[in-house]
Design an enzyme around this catalytic site. Structure first.
Site, PDB file in Angstrom:
ATOM      1  CE  LYS A   1      -7.312 -11.222  -5.942  1.00 54.34           C
ATOM      2  NZ  LYS A   1      -6.020 -10.676  -5.501  1.00 54.34           N
ATOM      3  CG  ASN A   2      -6.132 -12.295  -1.878  1.00 59.38           C
ATOM      4  OD1 ASN A   2      -5.851 -12.083  -3.057  1.00 59.38           O
ATOM      5  ND2 ASN A   2      -6.663 -11.368  -1.081  1.00 59.38           N
TER       6      ASN A   2
ATOM      7  NE  ARG B   1       0.535  -3.670  -4.804  1.00 59.13           N
ATOM      8  CZ  ARG B   1       1.682  -3.145  -4.463  1.00 59.13           C
ATOM      9  NH1 ARG B   1       2.265  -2.277  -5.239  1.00 59.13           N
ATOM     10  NH2 ARG B   1       2.240  -3.460  -3.315  1.00 59.13           N
TER      11      ARG B   1
ATOM     12  CB  CYS C   1      -2.174  -0.236  -7.732  1.00 62.48           C
ATOM     13  SG  CYS C   1      -2.628  -0.567  -6.055  1.00 62.48           S
TER      14      CYS C   1
ATOM     15  NE  ARG D   1      -2.024  -3.005  -2.532  1.00 62.12           N
ATOM     16  CZ  ARG D   1      -2.799  -3.918  -3.107  1.00 62.12           C
ATOM     17  NH1 ARG D   1      -3.373  -3.687  -4.243  1.00 62.12           N
ATOM     18  NH2 ARG D   1      -2.991  -5.076  -2.524  1.00 62.12           N
ATOM     19  N   PRO D   2       3.552   0.355  -0.770  1.00 61.32           N
ATOM     20  CG  PRO D   2       4.427   1.404   1.122  1.00 61.32           C
ATOM     21  CD  PRO D   2       3.170   1.247   0.325  1.00 61.32           C
TER      22      PRO D   2
ATOM     23  CG  ASP E   1      -9.574  -7.402  -0.399  1.00 57.07           C
ATOM     24  OD1 ASP E   1      -9.118  -6.283  -0.694  1.00 57.07           O
ATOM     25  OD2 ASP E   1      -8.898  -8.451  -0.457  1.00 57.07           O
TER      26      ASP E   1
ATOM     27  NE  ARG F   1      -5.715  -8.107 -10.456  1.00 61.76           N
ATOM     28  CZ  ARG F   1      -5.745  -7.489  -9.277  1.00 61.76           C
ATOM     29  NH1 ARG F   1      -6.241  -6.288  -9.162  1.00 61.76           N
ATOM     30  NH2 ARG F   1      -5.245  -8.053  -8.216  1.00 61.76           N
TER      31      ARG F   1
HETATM   32  C1  UD1 Z   1      -3.287  -8.335   0.441  1.00 60.42           C
HETATM   33  C2  UD1 Z   1      -4.367  -8.888  -0.451  1.00 60.42           C
HETATM   34  C3  UD1 Z   1      -5.365  -7.798  -0.816  1.00 60.42           C
HETATM   35  C4  UD1 Z   1      -5.895  -7.130   0.440  1.00 60.42           C
HETATM   36  C5  UD1 Z   1      -4.762  -6.695   1.354  1.00 60.42           C
HETATM   37  C6  UD1 Z   1      -5.254  -6.195   2.698  1.00 60.42           C
HETATM   38  C7  UD1 Z   1      -3.235 -10.658  -1.638  1.00 60.42           C
HETATM   39  C8  UD1 Z   1      -2.668 -11.138  -2.926  1.00 60.42           C
HETATM   40  N1  UD1 Z   1      -3.739  -9.428  -1.648  1.00 60.42           N
HETATM   41  O1  UD1 Z   1      -2.623  -7.328  -0.307  1.00 60.42           O
HETATM   42  O2  UD1 Z   1      -6.441  -8.401  -1.525  1.00 60.42           O
HETATM   43  O3  UD1 Z   1      -6.652  -5.987   0.076  1.00 60.42           O
HETATM   44  O4  UD1 Z   1      -3.885  -7.785   1.610  1.00 60.42           O
HETATM   45  O5  UD1 Z   1      -6.013  -7.148   3.342  1.00 60.42           O
HETATM   46  O6  UD1 Z   1      -3.275 -11.374  -0.651  1.00 60.42           O
HETATM   47  N2  UD1 Z   1       2.286  -1.780   3.472  1.00 60.42           N
HETATM   48  C9  UD1 Z   1       3.426  -1.030   3.677  1.00 60.42           C
HETATM   49  N3  UD1 Z   1       4.629  -1.615   3.442  1.00 60.42           N
HETATM   50  C10 UD1 Z   1       4.754  -2.897   3.027  1.00 60.42           C
HETATM   51  C11 UD1 Z   1       3.599  -3.666   2.821  1.00 60.42           C
HETATM   52  C12 UD1 Z   1       2.354  -3.085   3.043  1.00 60.42           C
HETATM   53  O7  UD1 Z   1       3.337   0.134   4.047  1.00 60.42           O
HETATM   54  O8  UD1 Z   1       5.895  -3.362   2.826  1.00 60.42           O
HETATM   55  C13 UD1 Z   1       0.957  -1.183   3.683  1.00 60.42           C
HETATM   56  C14 UD1 Z   1       0.149  -1.081   2.391  1.00 60.42           C
HETATM   57  O9  UD1 Z   1       0.486   0.086   1.662  1.00 60.42           O
HETATM   58  C15 UD1 Z   1      -1.263  -1.038   2.906  1.00 60.42           C
HETATM   59  C16 UD1 Z   1      -1.202  -1.966   4.130  1.00 60.42           C
HETATM   60  O10 UD1 Z   1       0.184  -2.047   4.491  1.00 60.42           O
HETATM   61  O11 UD1 Z   1      -1.609   0.260   3.311  1.00 60.42           O
HETATM   62  C17 UD1 Z   1      -1.742  -3.360   3.909  1.00 60.42           C
HETATM   63  O12 UD1 Z   1      -1.102  -3.940   2.814  1.00 60.42           O
HETATM   64  P1  UD1 Z   1      -0.836  -5.495   2.676  1.00 60.42           P
HETATM   65  O13 UD1 Z   1      -1.398  -6.263   3.812  1.00 60.42           O
HETATM   66  O14 UD1 Z   1       0.597  -5.672   2.361  1.00 60.42           O
HETATM   67  O15 UD1 Z   1      -1.672  -5.819   1.368  1.00 60.42           O
HETATM   68  P2  UD1 Z   1      -1.211  -6.776   0.225  1.00 60.42           P
HETATM   69  O16 UD1 Z   1      -0.460  -7.902   0.829  1.00 60.42           O
HETATM   70  O17 UD1 Z   1      -0.621  -6.006  -0.893  1.00 60.42           O
END
Ligand code: UD1
Length: 430
Positions: free
Chosen positions: A25-26, A96, A120, A125-126, A315, A409
């Site tokens: 999926k990712n 998201r 969420c 998750r900003p 995950d 999902r």
């Molecule tokens: C992706 C994966 C999700 C996985 C996660 C962590 C996809 C579609 N989803 O989610 O399955 O659980 O990686 O391995 O690939 N953060 C910030 N600011 C930002 C972005 C992130 O503070 O601009 C923080 C998030 O709140 C979180 C951490 O960074 O605490 C990791 O998030 P991130 O790696 O961005 O996860 P996703 O990409 O949303």
């Protein structure tokens, strides 16, 4: 796919047999958004049929890109120019990962407007790091009325950007934006997941030069809009490492003999280490294409702490917790990536699990399966739903799992795969 569907699990069967892993999926989600960078026909194989893929299909359709399944697992995306730059909230709110539309659109058209993702279940998750990165490439970002507006009238400009944290979708968004930014962009402290490497390969196939994918620093030599062309050969989506590990755990948890086909051991490094630490043997067949976990002397309590790749994946945290419910002794499980990813604890406890949480760490006291009992439980997020199924499969008695929209999902044909392994699991409409 209805919200009122319930999964009825009558546990206690020893699972055995072989099932294949689906495409990740990712990986497919960023690839599908990546098609927006090059007009023409893109083809993908090993595409999982998931509701997140359908959500992505709806967004692509709105952007004049038509996604069709030619046959099971085979997808064609026909991308044409679009006059739409503003994606409506109803299309984006389901997933998201739709934030991944922002980078390609602003790079291609010089403007894009997408809804600000809300909170969420697993945390706030900003997307601040995505936006700072786009600003570094010269975009102007305005936040108003719940929307993110990114503008770069004369196009994005190459630059160096160091992420405060190696966010996965943040890295992908910036890779796609940099792909259509002529010149050399350097992204530092980037995510290193296999899905990032696959996206880089896909972008290279479009004509972008990329160095360093899979390491902490990536150099991207972007091209002008119009210079990128679809890959000539189909992109085969890599196997889903989270699904593979989830299915693997079903073997030892039910005292059974489960082989998982088409899993890539290299993607599962940290999970493998923990399996071995917990007393398991990691076995592969002669052709190295199938994996089985063998726990002849029981499951030992084993501590895990989630971390960015190649560390232990967040995950897999909830599935590991379900696994540790059957271990000898008490294990600690620490969540360092998301601030609120213990929602499954209460639900596992409804099945009889003995878990206490202090701050970012859960302590799980392993129990004999006879101490658990079936119950009605609610899946609170995608991976939590899998952990509930895993524990329910070990219980002599009936459990009913609600909240299946989460499971749909990200796990393709999950109950069918479990049925094939001998599980008594049925999806019923209420
Ligand atoms: C992706 C994966 C999700 C996985 C996660 C962590 C996809 C579609 N989803 O989610 O399955 O659980 O990686 O391995 O690939 N953060 C910030 N600011 C930002 C972005 C992130 O503070 O601009 C923080 C998030 O709140 C979180 C951490 O960074 O605490 C990791 O998030 P991130 O790696 O961005 O996860 P996703 O990409 O949303």
């Amino acid at each position: 796919m209805s919200k009122t569907d319930v999964l009825v699990v009558r546990g206690g069967n020893r699972l055995s047999g072989k099932v294949p892993v689906s495409g990740a999926k990712n990986s497919i989600l960023p690839l599908l958004f990546g098609t927006l960078l090059a007009e023409g026909d893109h083809t993908f194989h090993n595409v999982p049929e998931l509701s997140d893929v359908t959500s992505c299909q709806e967004i692509l359709k709105f952007l004049n890109a038509d996604l069709s399944f030619l046959e099971p697992g085979q997808v064609r995306v026909r991308v044409k120019s679009s006059s739409d730059r503003q994606i409506p909230y109803e299309l984006m709110r389901k997933m998201r990962a739709s934030i991944l539309a922002l980078g390609p659109l602003v790079a291609k058209y010089g403007e894009a407007e997408v809804p600000l993702p809300g909170g969420c279940a697993i945390g706030s998750r900003p997307v601040d790091l995505h936006l700072k990165g786009l600003e570094k490439l010269g975009a102007t970002i305005e936040l108003s009325g719940g929307m993110i507006k990114a503008t770069a009238r004369g196009g994005l400009k190459p630059n160096r950007y160091l992420f405060d944290f190696p966010t996965v979708t943040g890295t992908e968004n910036l890779m796609m934006a940099a792909a259509l930014t002529p010149g050399e962009t350097c992204l530092e402290n980037v995510a290193k997941e296999p899905e990032i490497v696959q996206l880089a390969e896909f972008l290279k196939g479009l004509g972008v030069e990329i160095e360093g994918a899979g390491t902490g620093t990536m150099l991207i030599f972007g091209k002008k809009p119009g210079d990128l062309k679809p890959n000539k050969v189909a992109t085969v989506v890599i196997p889903d490492r989270v699904e593979a590990a989830t299915l693997l755990l079903a073997g030892p948890m039910t005292g059974g003999d489960v082989w998982i086909d088409r899993a890539v051991g290299d993607y599962l490094g940290s999970f493998k280490e923990k399996v071995i630490e917990a007393g398991g043997k990691w076995e592969t067949d002669d052709s190295d294409s199938s994996i089985r976990l063998n726990f002849q002397n029981g499951i030992q309590a084993t501590q895990v702490k989630t971390a960015v790749y190649p560390g232990f994946p967040t995950d897999l945290q909830s599935q590991w917790m379900a696994f540790m419910c059957l271990a000898n002794g008490t294990s600690q499980i620490s969540e360092t990536i998301f601030e609120n990813r213990f929602m499954h604890v209460q639900e596992l406890m409804r099945l009889g699990a003995k878990i206490t949480v202090e701050g970012k760490t859960a302590s799980v006291r392993g129990e004999n399966p006879s101490n658990f009992s079936g119950a009605r439980v609610m899946a609170t997020d995608l991976r939590a739903s899998a952990s509930l199924v895993l524990l329910a499969l070990t219980i002599n008695g009936e459990s009913q799992i609600e909240g299946l929209e989460h499971l749909d999902r990200g796990y393709e044909k999950f109950s069918q795969k479990m049925q094939k392994l001998g599980a008594d699991i049925t999806r019923v409409k209420l």
